[in-house]
Scaffold this motif. Structure first.
Motif, PDB file in Angstrom:
ATOM      1  N   ILE A 194       0.857  -1.189   0.000  1.00  0.00           N
ATOM      2  CA  ILE A 194       0.000   0.000   0.000  1.00  0.00           C
ATOM      3  C   ILE A 194       0.885   1.228   0.000  1.00  0.00           C
ATOM      4  CG2 ILE A 194      -1.761   1.288   1.253  1.00  0.00           C
ATOM      5  CD1 ILE A 194      -2.750  -1.346   2.395  1.00  0.00           C
ATOM      6  N   VAL A 195       0.675   2.096  -0.970  1.00  0.00           N
ATOM      7  CA  VAL A 195       1.441   3.331  -1.094  1.00  0.00           C
ATOM      8  C   VAL A 195       0.611   4.490  -0.563  1.00  0.00           C
ATOM      9  CG1 VAL A 195       2.587   4.900  -2.697  1.00  0.00           C
ATOM     10  CG2 VAL A 195       2.672   2.439  -3.097  1.00  0.00           C
ATOM     11  N   VAL A 196       1.197   5.293   0.324  1.00  0.00           N
ATOM     12  CA  VAL A 196       0.507   6.437   0.915  1.00  0.00           C
ATOM     13  C   VAL A 196       1.351   7.694   0.736  1.00  0.00           C
ATOM     14  CG1 VAL A 196      -0.720   5.028   2.607  1.00  0.00           C
ATOM     15  CG2 VAL A 196       1.506   5.995   3.193  1.00  0.00           C
ATOM     16  N   THR A 197       0.725   8.841   0.959  1.00  0.00           N
ATOM     17  CA  THR A 197       1.436  10.126   0.861  1.00  0.00           C
ATOM     18  C   THR A 197       1.323  10.904   2.168  1.00  0.00           C
ATOM     19  OG1 THR A 197      -0.530  11.117  -0.131  1.00  0.00           O
ATOM     20  CG2 THR A 197       1.163  10.315  -1.631  1.00  0.00           C
ATOM     21  N   ALA A 198       1.371  10.203   3.274  1.00  0.00           N
ATOM     22  CA  ALA A 198       1.196  10.831   4.582  1.00  0.00           C
ATOM     23  C   ALA A 198       2.329  11.783   4.929  1.00  0.00           C
ATOM     24  CB  ALA A 198       1.072   9.764   5.663  1.00  0.00           C
ATOM     25  N   THR A 199       3.478  11.643   4.273  1.00  0.00           N
ATOM     26  CA  THR A 199       4.601  12.559   4.495  1.00  0.00           C
ATOM     27  C   THR A 199       4.831  13.450   3.280  1.00  0.00           C
ATOM     28  OG1 THR A 199       6.170  10.888   3.699  1.00  0.00           O
ATOM     29  CG2 THR A 199       5.728  10.955   6.074  1.00  0.00           C
ATOM     30  N   ARG A 200       3.812  13.556   2.413  1.00  0.00           N
ATOM     31  CA  ARG A 200       3.895  14.314   1.161  1.00  0.00           C
ATOM     32  C   ARG A 200       4.890  13.701   0.186  1.00  0.00           C
ATOM     33  NH1 ARG A 200      -0.809  16.607   0.325  1.00  0.00           N
ATOM     34  NH2 ARG A 200      -1.270  18.405   1.636  1.00  0.00           N
ATOM     35  N   ARG A 201       5.217  12.433   0.413  1.00  0.00           N
ATOM     36  CA  ARG A 201       5.994  11.639  -0.529  1.00  0.00           C
ATOM     37  C   ARG A 201       5.306  10.290  -0.663  1.00  0.00           C
ATOM     38  NH1 ARG A 201      11.174  13.745  -1.067  1.00  0.00           N
ATOM     39  NH2 ARG A 201      11.722  15.318   0.481  1.00  0.00           N
ATOM     40  N   ALA A 202       5.499   9.620  -1.780  1.00  0.00           N
ATOM     41  CA  ALA A 202       4.949   8.289  -1.961  1.00  0.00           C
ATOM     42  C   ALA A 202       5.826   7.293  -1.216  1.00  0.00           C
ATOM     43  CB  ALA A 202       4.897   7.940  -3.446  1.00  0.00           C
ATOM     44  N   THR A 203       5.263   6.688  -0.165  1.00  0.00           N
ATOM     45  CA  THR A 203       6.024   5.741   0.646  1.00  0.00           C
ATOM     46  C   THR A 203       5.163   4.521   0.935  1.00  0.00           C
ATOM     47  OG1 THR A 203       5.290   6.822   2.699  1.00  0.00           O
ATOM     48  CG2 THR A 203       7.397   7.550   1.759  1.00  0.00           C
ATOM     49  N   ASP A 204       5.829   3.420   1.225  1.00  0.00           N
ATOM     50  CA  ASP A 204       5.148   2.198   1.644  1.00  0.00           C
ATOM     51  C   ASP A 204       4.519   2.445   3.017  1.00  0.00           C
ATOM     52  OD1 ASP A 204       4.345  -0.322   2.352  1.00  0.00           O
ATOM     53  OD2 ASP A 204       6.339  -1.228   2.271  1.00  0.00           O
ATOM     54  N   LEU A 205       3.257   2.085   3.144  1.00  0.00           N
ATOM     55  CA  LEU A 205       2.560   2.247   4.418  1.00  0.00           C
ATOM     56  C   LEU A 205       3.343   1.630   5.568  1.00  0.00           C
ATOM     57  CD1 LEU A 205      -0.082   2.908   6.059  1.00  0.00           C
ATOM     58  CD2 LEU A 205      -0.844   0.599   5.460  1.00  0.00           C
ATOM     59  N   GLN A 206       4.009   0.499   5.324  1.00  0.00           N
ATOM     60  CA  GLN A 206       4.679  -0.233   6.388  1.00  0.00           C
ATOM     61  C   GLN A 206       5.998   0.396   6.809  1.00  0.00           C
ATOM     62  OE1 GLN A 206       1.769  -1.811   7.155  1.00  0.00           O
ATOM     63  NE2 GLN A 206       3.231  -3.217   8.089  1.00  0.00           N
ATOM     64  N   SER A 207       6.451   1.422   6.125  1.00  0.00           N
ATOM     65  CA  SER A 207       7.672   2.114   6.537  1.00  0.00           C
ATOM     66  C   SER A 207       7.458   3.621   6.619  1.00  0.00           C
ATOM     67  CB  SER A 207       8.818   1.798   5.565  1.00  0.00           C
ATOM     68  OG  SER A 207       8.473   2.184   4.246  1.00  0.00           O
ATOM     69  N   THR A 208       6.211   4.014   6.930  1.00  0.00           N
ATOM     70  CA  THR A 208       5.864   5.424   7.079  1.00  0.00           C
ATOM     71  C   THR A 208       5.685   5.738   8.559  1.00  0.00           C
ATOM     72  OG1 THR A 208       4.756   5.431   4.930  1.00  0.00           O
ATOM     73  CG2 THR A 208       4.217   7.215   6.445  1.00  0.00           C
ATOM     74  N   PRO A 209       6.485   6.652   9.125  1.00  0.00           N
ATOM     75  CA  PRO A 209       6.453   6.898  10.576  1.00  0.00           C
ATOM     76  C   PRO A 209       5.312   7.814  11.017  1.00  0.00           C
ATOM     77  CG  PRO A 209       8.107   8.283   9.574  1.00  0.00           C
ATOM     78  CD  PRO A 209       7.546   7.447   8.458  1.00  0.00           C
ATOM     79  N   VAL A 210       4.093   7.462  10.608  1.00  0.00           N
ATOM     80  CA  VAL A 210       2.899   8.261  10.893  1.00  0.00           C
ATOM     81  C   VAL A 210       1.757   7.294  11.170  1.00  0.00           C
ATOM     82  CG1 VAL A 210       1.246   9.907   9.942  1.00  0.00           C
ATOM     83  CG2 VAL A 210       3.667  10.169   9.419  1.00  0.00           C
ATOM     84  N   SER A 211       0.845   7.682  12.058  1.00  0.00           N
ATOM     85  CA  SER A 211      -0.359   6.888  12.295  1.00  0.00           C
ATOM     86  C   SER A 211      -1.340   7.137  11.158  1.00  0.00           C
ATOM     87  CB  SER A 211      -0.997   7.266  13.636  1.00  0.00           C
ATOM     88  OG  SER A 211      -0.162   6.952  14.714  1.00  0.00           O
ATOM     89  N   VAL A 212      -1.286   6.289  10.150  1.00  0.00           N
ATOM     90  CA  VAL A 212      -2.108   6.472   8.961  1.00  0.00           C
ATOM     91  C   VAL A 212      -2.721   5.128   8.574  1.00  0.00           C
ATOM     92  CG1 VAL A 212      -0.079   6.189   7.470  1.00  0.00           C
ATOM     93  CG2 VAL A 212      -2.152   7.255   6.554  1.00  0.00           C
TER      94      VAL A 212
END
Length: 830
Positions: free
Chosen positions: A54-72
């Motif tokens: 799963i790709v998310v933009t919670a840090t305003r970059r496209a990152t893997d959900l599993q390595s994103t340091p945000v509660s998303v």
């Protein structure tokens, strides 16, 4: 002029939207997450075993959900299709500690996260949970319950968002990514749903390329239903305190259906990519909502105190109502006169123009988000759910009103996301929003004819009582967040934002139409409530300014312990802007003392939050099992509280709504998400949210008890969901997919009374069971889906309020529903 300059100057830059669950993508700052969302999602991943990335933009970059340091949390189009949510609010079941309801008497979003939520329709009130659609901040809760057709992914970020996402919030943010046009592809997606309560919904999207540098996507839909309420409230015999035309009347209303939907909506999207490093997405949004007014069910019996409601004293309620189905006894007058136009239903119109542009410079991506949104709302309602009918057929408007507003919002955001090859990268930018609101409410207070008699110039039941005000607001901000990798596994990030908020409020106390010019001129007439705008009639209008300058900031540290285990911790400081009250000046409480009126109209100061969290994200068994867990602790300061303060008007009880910075609180909790793909074709999901919130202080003048002893608004202690999807091949040409979920939300406070704790109102705990069965071609070209919602036919409140001394009313969620959906999806790459 300024807005046109922003639009012109912004035509160089880009938006990279992190969408959809996709098999695999490189995780660098230039990854086009929007394109990722258009890739085939979970099917391809599951065919080779394991859960899709799963790709998310919670840090305003496209990152893997599993390595994103945000509660998303992310909900992609595959889950949306199988769960068949009615609107964005139904997505909350798949996100821990995200609670969705509606605001009493309105089809408006009441979203809550981590102990803070929206319970008021006040147009100037900034919600603690923001909603962004393709990075444009949707300013009005009245239009945040979005339809889910043509959505690629929904991301929900929990906790204060004070750095990277549009407006500042204290609870969280919901970011919605719609599907983008696809280059060199011709295709059509369409679906039609037919079900109980006369439900008919038809939606379609068409993608057409324009040469090899552009594509257009046209999306449209229409929804029509009869509603699941009945206009069946009973009354009488009416026992007014003075002689009146309704005295002694008794009976029940006609039983016609209420609460039906009638909504047209469309989006037109043009994507232009003249070169590999530049793209521009232009959108036009169009909504015309002519749905029925939201029905109201009187439930005075929920109050167990000793002070009777006026609706009961006047004989306007049924003493045996508690034993009957609440969906069969709504009370609605349907009046056309008195500026109400209730027979036309609610009239909400939206026109929006948006431009999302990006330019890859080679060392980073410049993104521009521009938008203009014009929303016009006319929202009448029979608030009390109680009425009576006179011999001449006239309905008593105990407390009918229409809340009308025109709202224009401009937004411009410009940011740069670096793509350096070294260990350090950053995101920096600026944000600008301008918002103009013109508001009036026209009330018909027919109960006063029964308690104190008519006005000198007519009956209360025939005479609109009009309150108007307006606001001009500007919000500007600059932000910067940097990320530094310390070796292969350890990463630290820190950022800040500085915001300038300026608001000017203009208001006039409630008055009658002949008095709009300051005297009393019976020749003055108006055609709708907003004709009485403070801009049209400036007599006795006061002006109040509010200015705030606030820093917000966050920091995080993360560690990739193993290939399958990621841990993180973070701190964030956020705030929610100060705001004015659109109900101040009701009943002309300040008379000729405009200085006292001006003082009472002062805005609240910002609400602030400090959040601490620790989390882990893990995956096991060759990515067949994924488990994420977050613990959090939030301290809230200067909480903006809505106080319904009892007052006496013409010798009878009433209330005035005030907003004050009255409280501080703490909330702690956990959020857990589990996904599993134990065998091919089977996906299991589990969501668990727990929160324990308590007031530290809560003070208010004239409080009748310790307000801090009450629970926090819209903060259910427990929330959980279990969901399963199983897809079974039927030969080589077809497949059968079965989806089922069970979702629980605990009891939670909706509105708080300040005089009597027994006057507090709650949304009852509920467990909802939903499911669907889909027969589709193996390539999903055609499908038929049977949908079941609320299979146990649970009665549960989605809104409730106690209007001091007058009445207590509720709205309910939909009962058991069955429907059939037919769909198709086909196209060719050129």
């Amino acid at each position: 002029m300024f807005t046109r300059q922003l639009y012109c100057s912004s035509c160089a830059f880009a938006l990279v939207a992190g969408l959809g669950a996709a098999p695999a993508f490189a995780q660098d700052s230039t990854t086009d997450a929007a394109t990722a969302a258009e890739a085939p999602p979970q099917q391809s991943a599951q065919s080779t075993g394991g859960l899709a990335e799963i790709v998310v933009t919670a840090t305003r970059r496209a990152t893997d959900l599993q390595s994103t340091p945000v509660s998303v949390s992310a909900v992609d189009s595959t889950l949306i299709a199988q769960a068949a949510p009615r609107d964005l609010g139904d997505i909350a079941a798949f996100v821990p500690n995200f609670s969705a309801a509606t605001i009493a008497n309105f089809n408006a979003a009441s979203f809550a996260m981590r102990g803070v939520g929206q319970t008021s329709i006040i147009v100037y009130f900034e919600p603690p949970v923001a909603v962004l659609v393709d990075d444009f901040v949707v300013p009005s809760v009245q239009t945040q319950l979005l339809d889910t057709f043509d959505i690629a992914q929904v991301e929900v970020l929990r906790g204060p968002q004070g750095t990277l996402f549009g407006k500042n919030t204290t609870g969280g943010v919901v970011t919605v990514r719609t599907k983008r046009p696809q280059m060199e592809y011709v295709g059509v997606d369409a679906r039609a749903e037919f079900g109980d309560f006369g439900q008919k919904k038809v939606q379609a999207a068409m993608n057409v390329p324009i040469g090899d540098i552009a594509a257009i996507r046209l999306v449209g839909g229409y929804e029509k239903s009869d509603g699941f309420y009945r206009n069946g409230a009973c009354y009488g015999p009416v026992t007014g305190f003075v002689a009146n035309k309704f005295q002694g009347e008794q009976g029940c209303l006609g039983g016609e259906r209420l609460g039906g939907k009638d909504v047209w909506q469309a989006r037109a999207k043009l994507l232009v990519e003249p070169s590999p490093n530049f793209s521009a997405l232009f959108q036009y949004e169009w909504i015309r909502d002519r749905s029925d007014s939201v029905p109201s069910v009187n439930e005075n019996y929920l109050y167990t105190g000793t002070n009777p409601f006026v609706t009961d004293l006047l004989g306007l309620t049924d003493p045996n109502a508690q034993g009957t189905d609440p969906l069969k006894r709504a009370g609605y007058t349907g009046r056309h006169d008195g500026l109400l136009f209730m027979d036309k239903g609610q009239r909400i119109s939206v026109d929006g123009f948006y431009a999302n542009l990006e330019y890859d410079t080679g060392i980073g991506t410049i993104t521009s988000v521009s938008g203009y949104r014009n929303q016009r709302s006319r929202i009448p309602n029979s608030y009390a759910g109680a009425t009576a009918v006179a011999d001449d057929g006239q309905y008593l408007s105990f407390f009918d009103a229409t809340r009308d507003d025109n709202r224009k919002t401009w937004q411009q955001e410009l940011r740069f996301a670096s793509d350096f090859k070294g260990p350090f990268n950053f995101v920096a930018g600026g944000f600008y929003q301008r918002d103009k609101i013109d508001f009036c409410v026209a009330q018909i207070l027919g109960f006063l004819d029964l308690t104190s008699g008519p006005l000198p110039f007519g009956n209360w039941n025939d005479t609109p009582y009009v309150l108007c005000n307006a606001q001009r607001a500007k919000s500007r901000a600059v932000f910067l967040e940097g990320t530094l990798k310390l070796g292969e596994k350890l990463t630290i990030a820190a950022g800040g934002r500085y915001t300038w908020d300026d608001k000017t409020w203009l208001g006039r106390q409630q008055t009658f139409i002949p008095a709009l010019n300051g005297g009393f001129d019976p020749s003055i007439t108006i055609d709708e409530a907003l004709d009485a705008s403070v801009y049209n009639y400036p007599a006795n209008v006061v002006s109040v300014d509010g200015k705030w300058r606030e820093p917000t900031y966050r920091a995080s540290i993360s560690y990739q312990a193993t290939d399958d285990l990621f841990v993180f911790g973070g701190y964030s400081h956020g705030y929610k802007g100060g705001g004015f009250n659109d109900q101040i000046g009701g009943f002309a409480a300040f008379g000729a003392d405009l200085d006292a009126f001006r003082a009472a109209a002062r805005p609240t100061d910002p609400e602030k939050a400090d959040s601490y969290e620790l989390g882990l994200k893990s995956q096991f068994l060759d990515n067949r099992l994924r488990f994420n867990l977050t613990g959090f602790y939030v301290k809230y300061k200067d909480l903006q509280k809505q106080l319904n303060v009892p007052i006496v008007v013409n010798g009878q009880p009433n209330q005035v709504t005030l907003f004050v910075n009255a409280a501080s609180a703490t909330v702690k909790g956990i959020e857990a998400e589990l996904s599993a793909n134990p065998v091919e074709g089977l996906t299991l999901r589990g969501v668990l949210g727990y929160q324990d919130g308590k007031y530290k202080t809560y003070t208010a003048e004239n409080a009748g008890y310790d307000l801090a002893s009450a629970p926090l608004d819209r903060a259910p202690k427990w929330q959980w969901t279990l969901d399963g999807v199983y897809s079974l091949p039927l030969g080589s040409d077809y497949k059968l997919t079965v989806n089922g979920n069970v979702a629980y939300t605990g009891r939670n406070l909706n509105t708080q009374a300040i005089d009597d704790p027994l006057g507090n109102t709650f949304l009852n705990a509920r467990t909802l069971v939903n499911g669907s069965i889909t027969l589709a071609q193996a390539d999903d070209r055609y499908y038929v889906r049977v949908i079941g919602k609320n299979l146990t036919d649970k009665r549960y409140r989605i809104a409730v309020q106690n209007v001091a001394g007058l009445w207590l009313n509720s709205q309910y969620g939909a009962p058991r529903y069955f429907g059939v959906e037919l769909g198709l999806s086909f196209g060719d790459h050129l």
